[in-house]
Design a protein around this motif. Structure first.
Motif, PDB file in Angstrom:
ATOM      1  N   GLN A   7       0.875  -1.278  -0.113  1.00 20.14           N
ATOM      2  CA  GLN A   7      -0.207   0.033  -0.029  1.00 20.14           C
ATOM      3  C   GLN A   7       0.921   1.492  -0.130  1.00 20.14           C
ATOM      4  O   GLN A   7       0.681   2.237  -0.865  1.00 20.14           O
ATOM      5  CB  GLN A   7      -1.010   0.148   1.231  1.00 20.14           C
TER       6      GLN A   7
ATOM      7  N   TYR B 153       2.829   1.862  -3.539  1.00 23.38           N
ATOM      8  CA  TYR B 153       1.991   2.435  -4.574  1.00 23.38           C
ATOM      9  C   TYR B 153       1.641   3.902  -4.024  1.00 23.38           C
ATOM     10  O   TYR B 153       1.350   4.741  -5.105  1.00 23.38           O
ATOM     11  CB  TYR B 153       0.796   1.465  -5.008  1.00 23.38           C
TER      12      TYR B 153
ATOM     13  N   ALA C 284      -4.439   5.287  -4.795  1.00 21.77           N
ATOM     14  CA  ALA C 284      -3.112   4.517  -5.014  1.00 21.77           C
ATOM     15  C   ALA C 284      -3.235   4.065  -6.561  1.00 21.77           C
ATOM     16  O   ALA C 284      -3.479   3.010  -6.903  1.00 21.77           O
ATOM     17  CB  ALA C 284      -2.917   3.283  -4.144  1.00 21.77           C
ATOM     18  N   VAL C 285      -3.469   5.000  -7.374  1.00 21.67           N
ATOM     19  CA  VAL C 285      -4.148   4.758  -8.822  1.00 21.67           C
ATOM     20  C   VAL C 285      -2.630   5.121  -9.679  1.00 21.67           C
ATOM     21  O   VAL C 285      -2.939   5.020 -10.995  1.00 21.67           O
ATOM     22  CB  VAL C 285      -5.020   5.387  -9.394  1.00 21.67           C
TER      23      VAL C 285
ATOM     24  N   LEU D 140      -9.674   1.502 -12.615  1.00 22.21           N
ATOM     25  CA  LEU D 140      -9.246   1.598 -11.042  1.00 22.21           C
ATOM     26  C   LEU D 140      -9.734   2.898 -10.445  1.00 22.21           C
ATOM     27  O   LEU D 140      -9.206   3.947 -11.040  1.00 22.21           O
ATOM     28  CB  LEU D 140      -7.784   1.612 -11.248  1.00 22.21           C
TER      29      LEU D 140
ATOM     30  N   VAL E  70     -13.029  -0.791  -9.981  1.00 26.17           N
ATOM     31  CA  VAL E  70     -12.285  -1.604  -9.281  1.00 26.17           C
ATOM     32  C   VAL E  70     -11.577  -0.734  -8.129  1.00 26.17           C
ATOM     33  O   VAL E  70     -10.951   0.092  -8.631  1.00 26.17           O
ATOM     34  CB  VAL E  70     -11.893  -2.684  -9.634  1.00 26.17           C
ATOM     35  N   THR E  71     -11.462  -1.022  -6.949  1.00 31.20           N
ATOM     36  CA  THR E  71     -10.437  -0.427  -6.102  1.00 31.20           C
ATOM     37  C   THR E  71      -9.242  -0.842  -6.098  1.00 31.20           C
ATOM     38  O   THR E  71      -9.057  -2.202  -6.647  1.00 31.20           O
ATOM     39  CB  THR E  71     -10.913  -0.336  -4.822  1.00 31.20           C
ATOM     40  N   PRO E  72      -8.124  -0.267  -5.845  1.00 34.05           N
ATOM     41  CA  PRO E  72      -6.700  -0.855  -5.709  1.00 34.05           C
ATOM     42  C   PRO E  72      -6.757  -2.309  -4.923  1.00 34.05           C
ATOM     43  O   PRO E  72      -5.786  -2.922  -5.228  1.00 34.05           O
ATOM     44  CB  PRO E  72      -5.911   0.107  -5.621  1.00 34.05           C
ATOM     45  N   GLU E  73      -7.738  -2.253  -3.864  1.00 30.02           N
ATOM     46  CA  GLU E  73      -7.580  -3.493  -3.218  1.00 30.02           C
ATOM     47  C   GLU E  73      -8.211  -4.415  -3.814  1.00 30.02           C
ATOM     48  O   GLU E  73      -8.144  -5.515  -3.189  1.00 30.02           O
ATOM     49  CB  GLU E  73      -8.224  -3.227  -1.862  1.00 30.02           C
ATOM     50  N   GLY E  74      -8.962  -4.466  -4.888  1.00 26.73           N
ATOM     51  CA  GLY E  74      -9.400  -5.435  -5.633  1.00 26.73           C
ATOM     52  C   GLY E  74     -10.866  -5.473  -5.496  1.00 26.73           C
ATOM     53  O   GLY E  74     -11.534  -6.385  -5.896  1.00 26.73           O
TER      54      GLY E  74
END
Lengths: 161, 547
Positions: free
Chosen positions: B49, B52, B116-117, B125, B539-543
């Motif tokens: 985390q 990124y 965090a994109v 994302l 979709v978030t960076p966490e998936g």
């Protein structure tokens, strides 16, 4: 006199620039034509929700003709499906790849196979496999796709018999 | 003194330059942390985390904030002094409010890990909506800034309709025109797609949003480079005490930058599905066109350097090189930046050739490339310009001349090591923007030595950056006060300014640029919209899938 000389130098340099850039473009066009090079320009779109349900693009490896392989790949945070591809005496591999979620990048390290994978689009690219390619090749995701990006990889095994 | 008659211009320049230095410091800190993290065997201080987050901060702060604020600072200084005009105080104040405000609003979600994109923010994302809105306000603020500059320029033009454009002002105008060509479609896309995506999970088309992003992303490169080129054209002849080799060629270069810096974005999308080979080829040809003003600049500056070296008594084919004022930090910084620009140009032409691009696409080669362009040609030039401008602006001498002299050389050496290693290891296929490239031990062993070499080079030029900022900080706090008046570098005698020629009519070239842009982007947009969009939910960076 000095000014005339400088003007001449300017023209010479402009000539060199034009000649240089034209040469590069001609080589580019020639290589592109001679090698049958194409970019992954396929214009096939698909519904992401159907891809998620598995209704489009069944992942897997198929030998459609002797030495001609068709590889269907799905990208997902954070895995390639399938993550192990095995081909025997391949001449050509046709990749069809799409994503279930975000943008990914498919790259087989040590080969020229490298292209973007989008949700909603099916990327298609053909790779003429040179005869000296043998063994295990790492493939990775080379476009940032979220926190687990670095864990998204697999292996291509090329066997020669 | 320095600020006489230009109070609010000087105030703007001071605030913008200090804000740019803060961004440089923070962006550099993020840079070194993520570089060490991604290099096997180096101190690993971040989790995924944080990595990124640091990478997003590094990209946004250095590629956008540091450059934009420094460029605005220098643009105000150049235009007000060279044209001897006042800028609108109101517009400058609104600019500061919007650009600093927008940056701070976008910085919050970046720092809290909610954006965090990365600086390319490829949809779908998803980042926190404040990231998109903050960035949007920052860009809108730069439009207000452009309005302030153009307003002043038009006033000058009314007064002196027949005079040629002074070179530094032409560089500033070129920079702003490129920025105004590049940013409106991006803002349109962010408002139409990304803000609704962040707020109500609107699905967005990946190819469409990427095409808008790269429509902006490549002219952004010239937004960094043209100010550096302007500094070379303007300051190098002054430092050498000669005239620029060819004023005409410099102006032609600016006009070509205006013409061709925007319709080239598809060369970042050679490997995207859904864009035809024909569209990609068209953008390739235009990319080669925009290489020509860089080559013109290379020749013009080199010839100017030779002229200066010979004037100082240099003889023979290369003897003039040693006569150049290498002991002057401003000259050293600008000239070393110029040399790196040459190498960056070479790798740039390679990237623009789609038959070669697929080898280097998304690898560390690209990182090596743009650290030569934005990371050195622009950044090191801006640092050199700081040694020139900061004493005049703040009325204080540079704290340490020795630190100032060592700094550009250290940057050059560090960058040479870093960039060479990253270019090479990129050819071996190491992906960029990746937390851990060991791949459970399956990564080819030949990657490792080059990755370590890259990290060593990175530490060296990061250290050079620390020296720069420390020197600037000490100058502001405890530099010796300058009491005698300093001559302004940019003051011109208008009566000696030559008459305007066709090279001074920017309007025609802007019109032509718009036509070329419309043609170059008609093709891909016809394909994208003609085929019909294929939206994907965010979709978030966490998936976490949102829809």
């Amino acid at each position: 006199m000095a000014e005339k000389n400088e003007l001449m130098q300017e023209y010479i340099w402009i000539g060199i620039i034009i000649a240089m850039l034209t040469t590069f473009l001609v080589i580019l066009g020639y290589v592109s034509e001679a090698k049958g090079f194409d970019t992954p320009s396929s214009a096939v779109t698909c519904d992401v929700r159907q891809v998620r349900k598995g209704e489009i693009l069944t992942p897997g490896v198929k030998e459609v003709a002797p030495g001609i392989y068709e590889v269907n790949l799905k990208a997902r945070m954070w895995a390639w499906i399938p993550n192990s591809i095995e081909v025997v005496n391949p001449k050509k591999i046709i990749f069809k790849v799409t994503s279930e979620d975000v943008v990914h990048g498919f790259q087989i390290v040590g080969t020229p196979v490298n292209f973007m994978v989008f949700p909603g689009y099916i990327a298609e690219i053909q790779w003429e496999v040179p005869e000296d390619f043998e063994g295990t090749y790492l493939f990775v995701c080379n476009e940032y796709c979220g926190l687990g990006h670095d864990t998204m990889w697999g292996q291509l095994i090329i066997k020669r018999e | 003194m320095a600020g006489q008659g230009y109070e609010h211009e000087v105030k703007f320049t001071k605030i913008a330059i200090i804000f740019s230095f803060i961004s440089l410091g923070l962006g550099g800190l993020f840079g070194i942390l993520q570089l060490l993290e991604r290099t096997p065997g180096m101190p690993q201080l971040l989790d995924r985390q944080q990595y990124y987050t640091a990478l997003t901060g590094h990209g946004v702060l250095l590629a956008i904030v540091w450059t934009a604020f420094f460029i605005m600072a220098i643009a105000v200084h150049v235009v007000s002094r060279e044209l001897q005009v006042r800028l609108s105080r109101t517009l400058l104040n609104i600019t500061l409010l919007m650009t600093i405000g927008g940056t701070l609003v976008a910085a919050v979600p970046i720092l809290t890990g909610d954006a965090a994109v990365l600086y390319t923010f490829y949809a779908p994302l998803k980042a926190h909506v404040a990231f998109y809105l903050g960035a949007g306000v920052l860009i809108l603020g730069t439009w207000v800034f452009a309005a302030a500059i153009f307003k002043a320029f038009i006033e000058w033009k009314r007064k002196y309709p027949d005079k040629a454009l002074p070179i530094a002002t032409m560089g500033v105008l070129t920079t702003l025109i490129i920025w105004l060509e590049a940013t409106p479609p991006l803002v349109f896309m962010v408002l139409k797609d990304l803000v609704p995506m962040a707020l109500v999970n609107k699905p967005v088309d990946v190819l469409e949003t990427r095409t808008y992003f790269w429509y902006f992303g490549h002219p952004l490169v010239y937004f960094w480079i043209v100010p550096a080129v302007t500094l070379w054209y303007f300051a190098i002849p002054k430092l050498l005490g000669v005239e620029i080799f060819s004023r005409q060629m410099a102006k032609v270069a600016f006009l070509l930058f205006i013409l061709a810096s925007t319709p080239v974005g598809l060369h970042h999308q050679f490997l995207d599905p859904g864009v035809s080979d024909a569209a990609k080829l068209l953008h390739t040809i235009l990319t080669f066109t925009v290489a020509s003003p860089s080559l013109l600049t290379a020749f013009n500056i080199l010839a100017t350097l030779e002229k200066g070296g010979r004037k100082a008594g240099g003889k023979g084919a290369l003897g003039w090189l040693s006569k150049l004022p290498w002991g002057n930090p401003v000259f050293a910084g600008l000239t070393l930046a110029f040399i790196m620009f040459g190498f960056g140009g070479i790798s740039g032409v390679i990237n623009a050739s789609y038959t070669l691009n697929y080898i280097v696409h998304n690898t560390l080669w690209i990182v090596g490339h743009f650290h030569l362009t934005v990371g050195t040609a622009a950044t090191l030039s801006f640092m050199a310009a700081s040694y020139l401008m900061v004493p005049r602006l703040f009325g204080r001498q540079i704290y340490s001349e020795r630190m100032a002299l060592a700094q550009p050389y250290l940057w050059f050496i560090g960058m040479a090591i870093f960039s060479l290693a990253f270019h090479i290891v990129g050819l071996f296929g190491v992906p960029r923007r990746t937390y851990d490239v060991t791949y459970a031990g399956l990564a080819p062993p030949e990657w490792l030595p080059w990755l370590i070499m890259g990290a060593i080079g990175g530490v060296v030029f990061w250290f050079s950056g620390v020296i720069f900022l420390a020197n600037m900080g000490l100058t502001l706090i405890s530099g010796r006060r300058i009491t005698e008046p300093q001559p302004c570098l940019f003051t011109l005698d208008f009566s000696r300014l030559p008459a305007a020629t066709r090279l001074d009519s920017i309007k025609f070239w802007v019109g032509l640029a718009i036509v070329v842009i419309l043609i170059a982007y008609f093709v891909p947009f016809l394909e994208i919209y003609g085929r019909g969009l294929s939206p994907a939910p965010p979709v978030t960076p966490e998936g976490l899938r949102l829809g």
